[in-house]
Design a protein around this motif. Structure first.
Motif, PDB file in Angstrom:
ATOM      1  N   VAL A  36       0.835  -1.204   0.000  1.00 32.91           N
ATOM      2  CA  VAL A  36       0.000   0.000   0.000  1.00 32.91           C
ATOM      3  C   VAL A  36       0.870   1.253   0.000  1.00 32.91           C
ATOM      4  O   VAL A  36       0.624   2.201  -0.765  1.00 32.91           O
ATOM      5  CB  VAL A  36      -0.970  -0.006   1.205  1.00 32.91           C
ATOM      6  N   SER A  37       1.912   1.271   0.818  1.00 34.26           N
ATOM      7  CA  SER A  37       2.759   2.467   0.894  1.00 34.26           C
ATOM      8  C   SER A  37       3.536   2.687  -0.406  1.00 34.26           C
ATOM      9  O   SER A  37       3.793   3.822  -0.784  1.00 34.26           O
ATOM     10  CB  SER A  37       3.710   2.388   2.081  1.00 34.26           C
ATOM     11  N   GLN A  38       3.902   1.625  -1.099  1.00 32.54           N
ATOM     12  CA  GLN A  38       4.662   1.764  -2.341  1.00 32.54           C
ATOM     13  C   GLN A  38       3.798   2.172  -3.533  1.00 32.54           C
ATOM     14  O   GLN A  38       4.334   2.508  -4.577  1.00 32.54           O
ATOM     15  CB  GLN A  38       5.403   0.469  -2.677  1.00 32.54           C
ATOM     16  N   THR A  39       2.509   2.108  -3.385  1.00 33.77           N
ATOM     17  CA  THR A  39       1.633   2.395  -4.527  1.00 33.77           C
ATOM     18  C   THR A  39       0.697   3.573  -4.260  1.00 33.77           C
ATOM     19  O   THR A  39      -0.307   3.720  -4.945  1.00 33.77           O
ATOM     20  CB  THR A  39       0.798   1.149  -4.877  1.00 33.77           C
ATOM     21  N   GLN A  40       1.023   4.411  -3.301  1.00 33.57           N
ATOM     22  CA  GLN A  40       0.139   5.527  -2.968  1.00 33.57           C
ATOM     23  C   GLN A  40      -0.097   6.471  -4.141  1.00 33.57           C
ATOM     24  O   GLN A  40      -1.181   7.020  -4.305  1.00 33.57           O
ATOM     25  CB  GLN A  40       0.683   6.310  -1.773  1.00 33.57           C
ATOM     26  N   SER A  41       0.913   6.659  -4.972  1.00 34.40           N
ATOM     27  CA  SER A  41       0.751   7.571  -6.104  1.00 34.40           C
ATOM     28  C   SER A  41       0.666   6.820  -7.434  1.00 34.40           C
ATOM     29  O   SER A  41       0.719   7.440  -8.489  1.00 34.40           O
ATOM     30  CB  SER A  41       1.908   8.573  -6.135  1.00 34.40           C
ATOM     31  N   GLU A  48       0.225  -3.623 -12.878  1.00 34.79           N
ATOM     32  CA  GLU A  48       0.033  -3.697 -11.420  1.00 34.79           C
ATOM     33  C   GLU A  48      -0.602  -5.022 -10.996  1.00 34.79           C
ATOM     34  O   GLU A  48      -0.752  -5.291  -9.813  1.00 34.79           O
ATOM     35  CB  GLU A  48      -0.841  -2.538 -10.934  1.00 34.79           C
TER      36      GLU A  48
END
Length: 153
Positions: A36-41, A48
Motif C-alpha cells: 500500500v505504501s509503495q503504490t500511494q501515487s 500492477e
C-alpha cells in the motif's frame, strides 16, 4: 518420560507453534502495508496485476492464519473438556460410565478433525505468504523493466 516432562514439552511446542503463526500473521500484515505504501501515487494498469495478486495472497495468508488460530483455540478447549469428562468432573455428565465413554469418543473425533483443519490452514497460511512474496518480486522486476524501457522524461 514423566507426565510432567511430557506436559512441559507439549507446552513448549504449543508456544512455539503459536509464535510462528503470529509471526506469519505479522509478516502478511506488514507485506500488505508495504504494498500500500509503495503504490500511494500509482495508477492502475495491467502492470500492477502481480502486485494486486500478491496483496490477495497475503490477505489469504492472513485469513488462513486467523482461521488456524481459531481451530487451535477450539482444539484446546475441546481438550480441556475431554480432561474434565474423563476425570468424571464434568458438570453435565458426572461419573456415568456410558456417558463418559460416548462424550469422550465424540470429543476425540472433534479434536482430530479440528487438528487436521488447523494443520491444513497453517500450511496454506505459509504457502500464501510465500506465493505473495514471489508475486511481489515479479511485480518489482516488472517495474524495474518498465523504468528501463520507458525512462521518465
Amino acid at each position: 518420560m514423566s507426565d510432567e516432562n511430557l506436559r512441559e514439552v507439549f507446552r513448549a511446542l504449543r508456544e512455539a507453534q503459536t509464535r510462528y503463526s503470529y509471526f506469519l500473521l505479522a509478516a502478511s500484515g506488514a507485506a500488505i502495508g508495504l504494498a500500500v505504501s509503495q503504490t500511494q501515487s500509482a495508477t492502475l494498469g495491467w502492470f500492477e496485476t502481480p502486485l494486486g495478486l500478491a496483496v490477495l495472497m497475503w490477505g489469504l495468508s492472513f485469513f488462513m492464519g486467523c482461521r488456524h488460530l481459531a481451530y487451535v483455540s477450539s482444539t484446546l478447549y475441546a481438550n480441556a473438556e475431554l480432561l474434565q469428562v474423563e476425570s468424571g468432573s464434568h458438570p453435565e455428565l458426572g461419573q456415568h460410565p456410558q456417558m463418559i465413554a460416548a462424550a469422550s469418543e465424540g470429543i476425540r473425533q472433534a479434536i482430530e478433525s479440528n487438528s487436521e483443519h488447523s494443520n491444513q490452514l497453517g500450511h496454506w497460511q505459509f504457502r500464501f505468504l510465500i506465493l505473495g512474496g514471489l508475486l511481489y518480486i515479479v511485480w518489482h522486476v516488472g517495474q524495474m523493466y518498465l523504468r528501463t524501457v520507458l525512462p521518465a522524461g
